[in-house]
Write a protein that holds these residues in place. Sequence first.
Motif, PDB file in Angstrom:
ATOM      1  N   ASP A  13       0.849  -1.187   0.000  1.00 39.50           N
ATOM      2  CA  ASP A  13       0.000   0.000   0.000  1.00 39.50           C
ATOM      3  C   ASP A  13       0.891   1.246   0.000  1.00 39.50           C
ATOM      4  O   ASP A  13       2.064   1.172   0.389  1.00 39.50           O
ATOM      5  CB  ASP A  13      -0.883  -0.056   1.266  1.00 39.50           C
ATOM      6  CG  ASP A  13      -1.804   1.132   1.390  1.00 39.50           C
ATOM      7  OD1 ASP A  13      -2.303   1.612   0.356  1.00 39.50           O
ATOM      8  OD2 ASP A  13      -2.028   1.579   2.531  1.00 39.50           O
ATOM      9  N   ASP A  15      -0.337   5.119   0.757  1.00 41.75           N
ATOM     10  CA  ASP A  15      -0.624   6.096   1.815  1.00 41.75           C
ATOM     11  C   ASP A  15      -0.545   5.442   3.186  1.00 41.75           C
ATOM     12  O   ASP A  15      -1.192   4.424   3.435  1.00 41.75           O
ATOM     13  CB  ASP A  15      -2.029   6.692   1.625  1.00 41.75           C
ATOM     14  CG  ASP A  15      -2.094   7.640   0.442  1.00 41.75           C
ATOM     15  OD1 ASP A  15      -1.351   8.639   0.463  1.00 41.75           O
ATOM     16  OD2 ASP A  15      -2.876   7.381  -0.488  1.00 41.75           O
ATOM     17  N   GLY A  16       0.261   6.027   4.073  1.00 45.12           N
ATOM     18  CA  GLY A  16       0.394   5.483   5.421  1.00 45.12           C
ATOM     19  C   GLY A  16       1.441   4.385   5.523  1.00 45.12           C
ATOM     20  O   GLY A  16       1.699   3.881   6.619  1.00 45.12           O
ATOM     21  N   ASP A 213      -1.570  -0.369   6.045  1.00 46.97           N
ATOM     22  CA  ASP A 213      -1.695   0.331   7.329  1.00 46.97           C
ATOM     23  C   ASP A 213      -3.115   0.342   7.874  1.00 46.97           C
ATOM     24  O   ASP A 213      -3.336   0.828   8.980  1.00 46.97           O
ATOM     25  CB  ASP A 213      -1.214   1.786   7.192  1.00 46.97           C
ATOM     26  CG  ASP A 213      -2.135   2.612   6.321  1.00 46.97           C
ATOM     27  OD1 ASP A 213      -2.380   2.200   5.166  1.00 46.97           O
ATOM     28  OD2 ASP A 213      -2.628   3.652   6.791  1.00 46.97           O
ATOM     29  N   ASP A 218      -6.860  -2.988   3.973  1.00 48.84           N
ATOM     30  CA  ASP A 218      -5.666  -3.752   3.560  1.00 48.84           C
ATOM     31  C   ASP A 218      -5.660  -5.170   4.128  1.00 48.84           C
ATOM     32  O   ASP A 218      -5.442  -6.148   3.405  1.00 48.84           O
ATOM     33  CB  ASP A 218      -4.390  -3.046   4.052  1.00 48.84           C
ATOM     34  CG  ASP A 218      -4.230  -1.657   3.462  1.00 48.84           C
ATOM     35  OD1 ASP A 218      -4.443  -1.511   2.250  1.00 48.84           O
ATOM     36  OD2 ASP A 218      -3.894  -0.728   4.218  1.00 48.84           O
TER      37      ASP A 218
HETATM   38 MG   LIG Z   1      -2.993   3.125   3.414  1.00 52.05          MG
END
Ligand SMILES: [Mg+2]
Length: 261
Positions: A13, A15-16, A213, A218
């Motif tokens: 992933d 973002d984060g 995250d 996820d």
């Molecule tokens: Mg994320």
Amino acid sequence: MALADDFDGFLVDLDGVVWIGREPVPGAAETLRALIDAGKEIVFVTNNPGRPPATYAERLRGAGIPVAEDRVVTAGVVTARLAAENVGAGTDAFVIGAPGLKQTATEAGLELLDGEAGREAGVVLVSGHREFDYEELLTATLALQHGAALFATSRDPTLPMPGGPWPGTGAVLAAVETASGAHAEIGGKPERHLFDQARALIGDAERVAMVGDRIASDIDGARRAGLTTILVLTGASSREQAEVADPPPDHVVDDLPGLLR
Ligand SMILES: [Mg+2]
């Protein structure tokens, strides 16, 4: 032995995990480079449809991570294709989303309608974007009342940002669903579509893990797609949330460099 040694490939992933807003997660780029140098297969998967895959690939290369455009799968591309397959190419579409999603919808074969013309659309695509306003909500609501199909990139309520989470696609979608009574089909995580497309890119690697995250998208989605799950604590979900999750992630690491420890 490092956790990464247990796997031949990773869905990662963005973002984060790799960055938070525009700020890189410390050590993430170095870790990804080391994994690629070690021959691991990596595909980047993001629910953020704000930009086309080429832009994310460029941003990753700018951070020193060698990645081709076709190794980035966005919920925007998956959702636009899913919508076009369902309603047929050439269908009039109203898109609530960033310019990147509108471009993606056009490339998938949908005909975009702007402004009030959108009330006649046969399909509505939704993702969070910063210019979302009442007019868009009204247009989408009227189109849906007239029988348009509804698709969205995710139900993620927020987007990790440096000063604290910002409203995400799920917040915008809630407004659209509340006003219209319609229920969206989701193209991105945790639904299977995005995981299946990303997994297919890895080919015959057998030991594949999802690194993300957010437990609700996820981790839960990857588990249902048959992948091993690794939660990083640099974004949406905390260790406390991981401990009470049922079932919990297979592995929890502080951050991406934790894969090499
Ligand atoms: Mg994320």
